[in-house]
Design an enzyme around this catalytic site. Structure first.
Site, PDB file in Angstrom:
ATOM      1  N   ASP A  35       0.811  -1.234   0.117  1.00 35.29           N
ATOM      2  CA  ASP A  35      -0.054   0.050   0.002  1.00 35.29           C
ATOM      3  C   ASP A  35       0.886   1.147   0.018  1.00 35.29           C
ATOM      4  O   ASP A  35       2.201   1.236   0.520  1.00 35.29           O
ATOM      5  CB  ASP A  35      -0.834   0.115   1.476  1.00 35.29           C
ATOM      6  CG  ASP A  35      -1.996  -0.870   1.049  1.00 35.29           C
ATOM      7  OD1 ASP A  35      -2.133  -1.308  -0.024  1.00 35.29           O
ATOM      8  OD2 ASP A  35      -2.756  -0.826   2.213  1.00 35.29           O
ATOM      9  N   LYS A  57      -4.230   2.792  -3.491  1.00 31.95           N
ATOM     10  CA  LYS A  57      -5.123   2.891  -2.482  1.00 31.95           C
ATOM     11  C   LYS A  57      -5.186   4.200  -1.781  1.00 31.95           C
ATOM     12  O   LYS A  57      -5.287   4.519  -0.628  1.00 31.95           O
ATOM     13  CB  LYS A  57      -5.105   2.051  -1.346  1.00 31.95           C
ATOM     14  CG  LYS A  57      -5.615   0.599  -1.707  1.00 31.95           C
ATOM     15  CD  LYS A  57      -6.245  -0.229  -0.981  1.00 31.95           C
ATOM     16  CE  LYS A  57      -7.647  -0.390  -1.024  1.00 31.95           C
ATOM     17  NZ  LYS A  57      -8.386  -0.619   0.140  1.00 31.95           N
ATOM     18  N   MET A 171      -8.542   8.791   8.359  1.00 27.33           N
ATOM     19  CA  MET A 171      -9.218   8.987   7.165  1.00 27.33           C
ATOM     20  C   MET A 171     -10.067  10.350   7.221  1.00 27.33           C
ATOM     21  O   MET A 171     -11.298  10.315   6.629  1.00 27.33           O
ATOM     22  CB  MET A 171      -9.949   8.014   6.728  1.00 27.33           C
ATOM     23  CG  MET A 171      -8.880   6.779   6.331  1.00 27.33           C
ATOM     24  SD  MET A 171      -9.989   5.313   5.826  1.00 27.33           S
ATOM     25  CE  MET A 171     -10.712   4.568   7.292  1.00 27.33           C
TER      26      MET A 171
HETATM   27  N1  SAH Z   1      -3.897   0.418   8.969  1.00 25.18           N
HETATM   28  C1  SAH Z   1      -3.898   1.779   9.294  1.00 25.18           C
HETATM   29  C2  SAH Z   1      -4.516   2.952   8.899  1.00 25.18           C
HETATM   30  C3  SAH Z   1      -5.364   2.671   7.579  1.00 25.18           C
HETATM   31  S1  SAH Z   1      -6.621   3.975   6.973  1.00 25.18           S
HETATM   32  C4  SAH Z   1      -3.163   1.960  10.541  1.00 25.18           C
HETATM   33  O1  SAH Z   1      -3.267   0.941  11.553  1.00 25.18           O
HETATM   34  O2  SAH Z   1      -2.472   2.984  10.706  1.00 25.18           O
HETATM   35  C5  SAH Z   1      -5.460   5.101   6.496  1.00 25.18           C
HETATM   36  C6  SAH Z   1      -5.453   6.412   7.287  1.00 25.18           C
HETATM   37  O3  SAH Z   1      -4.593   6.234   8.597  1.00 25.18           O
HETATM   38  C7  SAH Z   1      -5.080   7.469   6.778  1.00 25.18           C
HETATM   39  O4  SAH Z   1      -6.099   8.275   5.935  1.00 25.18           O
HETATM   40  C8  SAH Z   1      -4.596   8.396   8.115  1.00 25.18           C
HETATM   41  O5  SAH Z   1      -5.702   9.030   8.555  1.00 25.18           O
HETATM   42  C9  SAH Z   1      -4.146   7.154   8.885  1.00 25.18           C
HETATM   43  N2  SAH Z   1      -2.704   7.047   8.761  1.00 25.18           N
HETATM   44  C10 SAH Z   1      -1.918   6.154   8.661  1.00 25.18           C
HETATM   45  N3  SAH Z   1      -0.535   6.297   8.552  1.00 25.18           N
HETATM   46  C11 SAH Z   1      -0.470   7.527   8.647  1.00 25.18           C
HETATM   47  C12 SAH Z   1       0.682   8.127   8.919  1.00 25.18           C
HETATM   48  N4  SAH Z   1       2.012   8.093   8.864  1.00 25.18           N
HETATM   49  N5  SAH Z   1       0.555   9.734   9.343  1.00 25.18           N
HETATM   50  C13 SAH Z   1      -0.905  10.257   9.469  1.00 25.18           C
HETATM   51  N6  SAH Z   1      -1.920   9.512   9.245  1.00 25.18           N
HETATM   52  C14 SAH Z   1      -1.716   8.079   9.153  1.00 25.18           C
END
Ligand code: SAH
Length: 502
Positions: A35, A57, A171
């Site tokens: 991803d 994605k 998100m």
């Molecule tokens: N599985 C992931 C989340 C996926 S949904 C987790 O556990 O972190 C995707 C969302 O995660 C993004 O839109 C954002 O809101 C958040 N996100 C993931 N990585 C991020 C990062 N490094 N910095 C800020 N937001 C992040």
């Protein structure tokens, strides 16, 4: 034969925030479907021949639809392959890992899930915000901000507004106005502290803070884009105190590393640990001389030498490889005095179980000569493994005392670099430092960007490892910003830190 699928959490972005198990899966995979939010550096750990599939994605322009992703991972596994589905954060935290698992179960394909550090917790942490705290929040709630368009989304806003714990929306940037308005409408205090954390845990992390009432306007003013976490709660106020990550000395700094990829790991790791971003533009590549007959003969006649002088880390690696090929080991060097030039050469030798007898004060030919001239006698015979382009100085001077057999082990060749990337960085004043660890890194970098672009290098601070390299930099009409007193990678890094503190 069926393969297997691993749904692997890649963590929030900081390269070192992946699990050992996750890394093991990456190294063993035949196929990796990754991803956008998984740090792309992990892909370098894939074995040769591993197939890399970008599942994209970004929330609005899906590169591969979820159905297609399911189909790809299942099909590859049916071919008998070990598939890693690499996802940002944790696979089960808004990662659709559950759906992928269910699909694999339907297809009767074995799978395992490797949890990852979710951005929902690590993101606030790296922004200096503890997600719970005895005085401020005794629970936390992770909520999707990906709201359905109609007013009747699945979220119970009045329940959320009544919670005292920390709220973390993922998100949610596109719906930030709705989120803050809904919470205020349902009775949450508009003065509740709020933070927006973008690209959390990465070198480019940026944080905007305000309160529930101001945060939307602040997001517009600061042009906040995904991926961003929205954190709402009193714990946000601790950021001023607990902000360890952005306080790191190199945070926000880009440091260009021109060293050969084979040897730049120490420098890039150091930059990373100091919070900076190492941009690897290896201007040179170390190419071992193949079928090196001269070296082979030297090793066959080891008994005739009394001194062995290693002039670089590379000479140690290549020399010992040859020794091993001939079925020999360190015992065949026991009768010689061994000299090591430069700290990385010393540590390479130590890792082979050899404590060098002679370590010149500085890593230049003159200092090596100084350290040897009074102990050598005319009956000595020195074996001097070296780079094919090494200066003749040392060999010539030592020959005035005794016999010297100099043998070239490798060439330093130009590596094609990403010229556009560097020129862009320079143009935007974003190549804060460029590090040069040898004359050939200077010459080859300039060859790569073209002499017509030399002046553009003036927008960066040029850090040279020592006098010989500095002389080459000046030869091109450029200024050496800093040269450490001791010619080591460690000291170069210290120079940069000192400069920033100033
Ligand atoms: N599985 C992931 C989340 C996926 S949904 C987790 O556990 O972190 C995707 C969302 O995660 C993004 O839109 C954002 O809101 C958040 N996100 C993931 N990585 C991020 C990062 N490094 N910095 C800020 N937001 C992040």
């Amino acid at each position: 034969m069926k393969g297997k699928v691993y749904l692997v959490g890649a963590g929030p972005g900081d390269y070192k925030l992946i699990t050992l198990k996750g890394m093991e899966c990456i190294r063993g995979a035949d196929v990796i479907v990754y991803d956008r939010l998984a740090n792309p550096e992990y892909l370098k750990e894939a074995k040769n021949g591993c197939e890399l599939i970008d599942a994209g994605k970004a929330s609005s322009d899906h590169t591969l639809s979820q159905d297609k992703i399911n189909a790809v991972i299942a099909d590859k596994a049916k071919e008998g392959k070990v598939v890693v589905r690499l996802k940002g954060g944790d696979p089960y935290v808004f990662g659709r890992g559950g759906e992928e698992g269910e699909y694999l179960l339907e297809c009767d394909i074995p799978f395992e899930v490797v949890p990852g550090i979710t951005s929902a917790i690590a993101g606030p942490c790296y922004a200096g915000i503890p997600i719970t705290h005895r005085d401020y929040a005794s629970s936390f709630h992770v909520i999707t901000g990906h709201l359905k368009d109609d007013e009747k989304d699945d979220i119970n806003w009045s329940a959320l507004a009544g919670l005292k714990g920390t709220l973390v929306f993922l998100m949610g940037v596109a719906n930030l106005q709705k989120i803050s308005q809904n919470l205020i409408r349902e009775g949450k205090n508009p003065a509740t502290p709020a933070a927006l954390i973008s690209w959390a845990t990465r070198y480019n992390q940026s944080v905007v803070t305000g309160n529930l009432e101001t945060i939307y306007e602040l997001a517009l003013q600061n042009n906040v884009k995904p991926p961003t976490l929205i954190v709402i709660g009193d714990v946000v106020s601790l950021r001023d105190k607990l902000n360890f990550f952005e306080e790191k000395p190199l945070f926000g700094k880009n440091v260009v590393v021109t060293r050969a990829r084979e040897q730049n790991s120490q420098l890039t790791a150091m930059i990373h640990d100091l919070g900076g971003h190492a941009i690897e533009l290896p201007a040179i590549k170390i190419e071992e001389i193949e079928n090196n007959e001269v070296l082979s003969q030297c090793i066959d006649h080891l008994k005739s030498y009394t001194y062995l002088v290693f002039t670089s880390q590379n000479t140690v690696g290549i020399f010992f490889k040859k020794l091993e090929e001939k079925g020999l080991d360190t015992r065949s060097l026991g009768h010689m005095k061994i000299a090591a030039v430069g700290p990385s050469t010393v540590s390479s030798l130590k890792s082979k179980g050899i404590n060098p007898d002679i370590i010149p004060q500085r890593a230049v030919g003159e200092a090596v000569y100084e350290s040897l001239k009074d102990i050598l006698t005319s009956t000595d015979h020195i074996l001097l493994p070296k780079s094919a382009i090494a200066r003749e100085y040392l060999t010539e001077e030592l020959r005035k005392i005794c016999e010297v057999t100099a043998v070239s082990l490798y060439h330093t060749v130009t590596e094609p670099i990403d010229k556009e990337l560097l020129l862009n960085l320079l143009e935007q004043n974003e190549a804060h430092y460029i590090t040069f660890t040898s004359s050939s890194t200077v010459t080859n970098l300039i060859k790569a960007i073209g002499t017509e672009n030399i002046n553009r290098l003036k927008s960066a601070k040029l850090i040279s490892i020592g006098p010989v390299t500095s002389e080459t930099i000046r030869k091109y009409g450029l200024e050496v910003y800093k040269e450490p007193d001791k010619y080591t990678i460690d000291e170069m890094a210290k120079c940069i830190i000192k400069d920033i503190k100033r």
